[in-house]
Design a protein around this motif. Structure first.
Motif, mmCIF file in Angstrom:
data_model
loop_
_atom_site.group_PDB
_atom_site.id
_atom_site.type_symbol
_atom_site.label_atom_id
_atom_site.label_comp_id
_atom_site.label_asym_id
_atom_site.label_seq_id
_atom_site.Cartn_x
_atom_site.Cartn_y
_atom_site.Cartn_z
ATOM 1 N N ARG A 15 35.927 48.451 46.803
ATOM 2 C CA ARG A 15 36.980 48.399 47.811
ATOM 3 C C ARG A 15 37.111 47.000 48.407
ATOM 4 O O ARG A 15 36.120 46.336 48.720
ATOM 5 N N CYS A 37 43.356 48.808 42.602
ATOM 6 C CA CYS A 37 42.156 48.654 43.432
ATOM 7 C C CYS A 37 42.254 49.489 44.710
ATOM 8 O O CYS A 37 43.341 49.720 45.237
ATOM 9 N N GLU A 38 41.099 49.873 45.220
ATOM 10 C CA GLU A 38 41.032 50.527 46.523
ATOM 11 C C GLU A 38 41.054 49.446 47.594
ATOM 12 O O GLU A 38 40.346 48.440 47.503
ATOM 13 N N GLY A 265 32.651 47.246 51.734
ATOM 14 C CA GLY A 265 33.449 46.975 50.553
ATOM 15 C C GLY A 265 32.816 45.919 49.676
ATOM 16 O O GLY A 265 31.668 45.505 49.892
#
Length: 647
Positions: A15, A37-38, A265
């Motif tokens: 993330r 992508c997150e 992340g």
């Protein structure tokens, strides 16, 4: 997005956390999301948009608090790409960064409306600016940066001006400085402000399709489109970014601590404004590598907006006016000197841009004092027409603790190399208009820098998609010239590069065999031969001799080819560069961003960087003797066009 995700999931790494939901943050997040992508976006404010948002509350709710126009209009590739992608409409308003609206809708007041004075003001500014450009070159060649205002005063001091001409020239300089830098020119460095390469998207303001445009409904529709599909966390202020010492392949590598909770992340993109970084509102742990800090030689200027609502029928300007401006002095504290009447906003509303000493004056007034002041100035501007003011509101990002300013400019002593501080760090990436060397201070800088940061996170190209910012020709515009700018900057001839020189002494840029016999004879009397003309032999001693030291015969020969006494001494410093350029080398001819990689490497071998070449930053290497050069340095010097007798 699902197909793209499968192709790029490996490059996402986990993330991404984006700090800030302005244009830069939203474009960065959308680019990552569309790459599969997150991503989560953290925004400290209760609404998204940053400096492009509308006023969220109050009597002028919905009107643009910050960004209002797209400068360059249809030539502004990044912004047009977004509007076209989302099928958003816009209206052409004309004009440019300095003066919005078409010329016929710009009304100038100086002791009453004066159309003829406006034409004279722009003609006069053109003549003054030509002097200013020459003065800027002379100042920077001395090796020391000065303020734009200092150079301007020096350049215009010898102009023979009437009182009125001096007043309108000072007004033009003030307005242009505020509109370009949100700052008085006495606080802006000449080197970065005027000499460094900068990508403009200016259209022809007088054409049907040229000049600036305004998105229909302001920037709010675009912001809402950019927010679609994103995980937006509003009222979430980042306090600390921790990059973890990660030994395992799995697990978070970055933790962002906020005033509500922590977010984990793989990478963080920081898009908060420059002043917020400069005040260390966000801590980095461990400290970023090297001596990183938000560049102190860059600054955020302060421009305020003054919204004025009139009683029905009480607005003193009609539909034939877009921009109403008033001649003011450099230190005037008047508030109503640059006011816009938008066609798509209720006719009883006027928006005035206020900068410099006027901005400081306005912020010191209470609401009631401000309304009385506006009414008094309107009565002074329109003594024959009573202006019925209903309410006023002053808006400034200087009062916003999450912004603290308007947009970026460079202080005296700043360099284009200052933007290199925003290069990617381990797991930490930067975006925002203040990070974009070639377009800082604009909406397009914010947009492009956001896309660039997304690709820095990805570290790879993305399969083709309709999202415009998967295109390298767009997301690279902070660091590489676009086709339009490249064509304008990189096709310069020797005569164009040294325009004032070629204007007075045009034969100096001719081939030896191509000039008239008369001029060739006069150059010969100054010691030039065909070989020295081509840089293959030492240039004559007269090239280093001051005018007062020339013999009568040499002065006569110099006059024969076009020199005047003042020109001779001014032009001497460029002689070697012109000889090398005339011999075919592009190294001196083009800005750093126009050079091929191998040409840049030649300069770097000699200790010459972008700021030395383009911005006249002094280099100690100029005092190095030819014999002291290493073999690789002398080879680079020869490729540039130097020879021992030219070095």
């Amino acid at each position: 997005a699902t197909e793209t995700c499968a192709a790029t999931r490996q490059s996402c790494g986990g993330r991404s956390i984006v700090l800030g939901a302005g244009l830069a943050g939203l474009v960065a997040a959308q680019t990552l999301r569309r790459a599969g992508c997150e991503v989560v976006v953290l925004e400290a404010q209760p609404e998204l948009g940053g400096r492009a948002k509308a006023l969220p509350t109050g009597p002028f709710r919905g009107l643009p608090k910050g960004a209002q126009w797209i400068h360059g209009g249809e030539r502004n590739l990044p912004m047009m790409a977004l509007l076209h992608f989302y099928n958003l409409s816009y209206t052409r308003v004309g004009g440019n960064t300095d003066f919005e609206g078409d010329d016929e809708r710009h009304h100038l007041i100086h002791h009453g409306l004066n159309a003829s004075l406006k034409a004279e003001a722009f003609r006069l500014f053109g003549a003054a600016h030509a002097r200013f450009e020459r003065e800027a070159l002379r100042r920077l060649a001395g090796g020391r940066d000065v303020s734009v205002r200092h150079a301007w005063i020096s350049a215009t001091a010898q102009m023979e001006l009437s009182t009125t001409q001096a007043e309108v020239l000072a007004w033009q300089h003030r307005v242009r400085s505020e509109q370009n830098w949100a700052q008085s020119s006495e606080k802006v460095g000449l080197r970065l402000g005027e000499s460094a390469t900068y990508s403009q998207f200016d259209g022809q303001a007088t054409s049907d399709h040229g000049g600036d445009v305004k998105p229909t409904g302001g920037f709010s529709p675009l912001l809402q489109k950019l927010a679609e599909g994103l995980d937006l966390q509003l009222r979430t202020a980042a306090l600390r970014v921790r990059v973890l010492a990660q030994k395992e392949a799995e697990g978070p590598q970055v933790v962002v601590e906020t005033d509500t909770k922590n977010f984990e992340g793989a990478a963080v993109i920081v898009t908060v404004p420059l002043a917020v970084l400069q005040e260390d509102r966000i801590q980095f742990q461990p400290p970023l590598p090297g001596s990183w800090h938000a560049p102190r030689r860059l600054q955020m200027g302060q421009m305020a907006k003054l919204f004025i609502r009139f009683q029905p029928g009480g607005c003193p300007i009609g539909g034939d006016t877009y921009l109403l401006s008033k001649v003011v002095s450099f230190d005037s504290r008047a508030l109503l000197y640059y006011c816009i009447r938008e066609d798509d906003i209720a006719s009883e509303i006027m928006i005035c841009l206020v900068g410099g000493p006027s901005e400081r004056e306005a912020r010191g007034l209470s609401s009631s004092e401000l309304q009385r002041r506006v009414a008094a100035e309107l009565n002074e501007l329109f003594p024959q027409q009573a202006a019925a003011v209903q309410e006023v509101q002053l808006v400034s990002f200087a009062d916003d603790p999450y912004v603290l300013g308007s947009w970026t400019s460079g202080k005296v002593g700043s360099l284009s190399e200052d933007f290199e501080e925003f290069a990617p760090k381990t797991r930490v990436f930067f975006a925002g208009e203040h990070t974009c060397r070639l377009m800082y201070g604009t909406t397009q800088a914010a947009v492009v820098s956001g896309a660039r940061a997304a690709f820095q996170v990805l570290g790879t190209t993305v399969p083709s998609s309709d999202w415009p910012f998967f295109n390298a020709s767009l997301y690279s515009l902070c660091d590489e010239l676009g086709d339009q700018t490249r064509q304008e900057l990189c096709s310069t001839s020797c005569a164009q590069q040294w325009h004032s020189y070629s204007l007075h002494v045009p034969s100096f840029f001719s081939a030896w065999e191509g000039m008239s016999q008369k001029h060739r004879g006069c150059w010969a009397k100054l010691g030039w031969t065909e070989q020295s003309w081509r840089g293959k032999r030492r240039i004559p001693s007269t090239a280093d001799t001051r005018w007062q030291k020339l013999s009568a015969a040499e002065r006569s020969a110099a006059a024969c080819v076009g020199y005047e006494p003042a020109h001779w001494d001014d032009f001497q410093s460029a002689t070697v560069e012109v000889v090398i350029c005339r011999a075919g080398s592009k190294h001196f001819l083009l800005p750093w961003d126009c050079l091929a990689p191998e040409e840049k490497e030649d300069w770097l071998q000699l200790g010459i960087t972008r700021s030395v070449l383009d911005e006249d930053v002094p280099s100690g290497f100029v005092n190095t003797e030819w014999a002291a050069l290493s073999p690789s340095q002398s080879a680079a010097a020869e490729r540039i066009g130097y020879r021992p007798w030219l070095w």
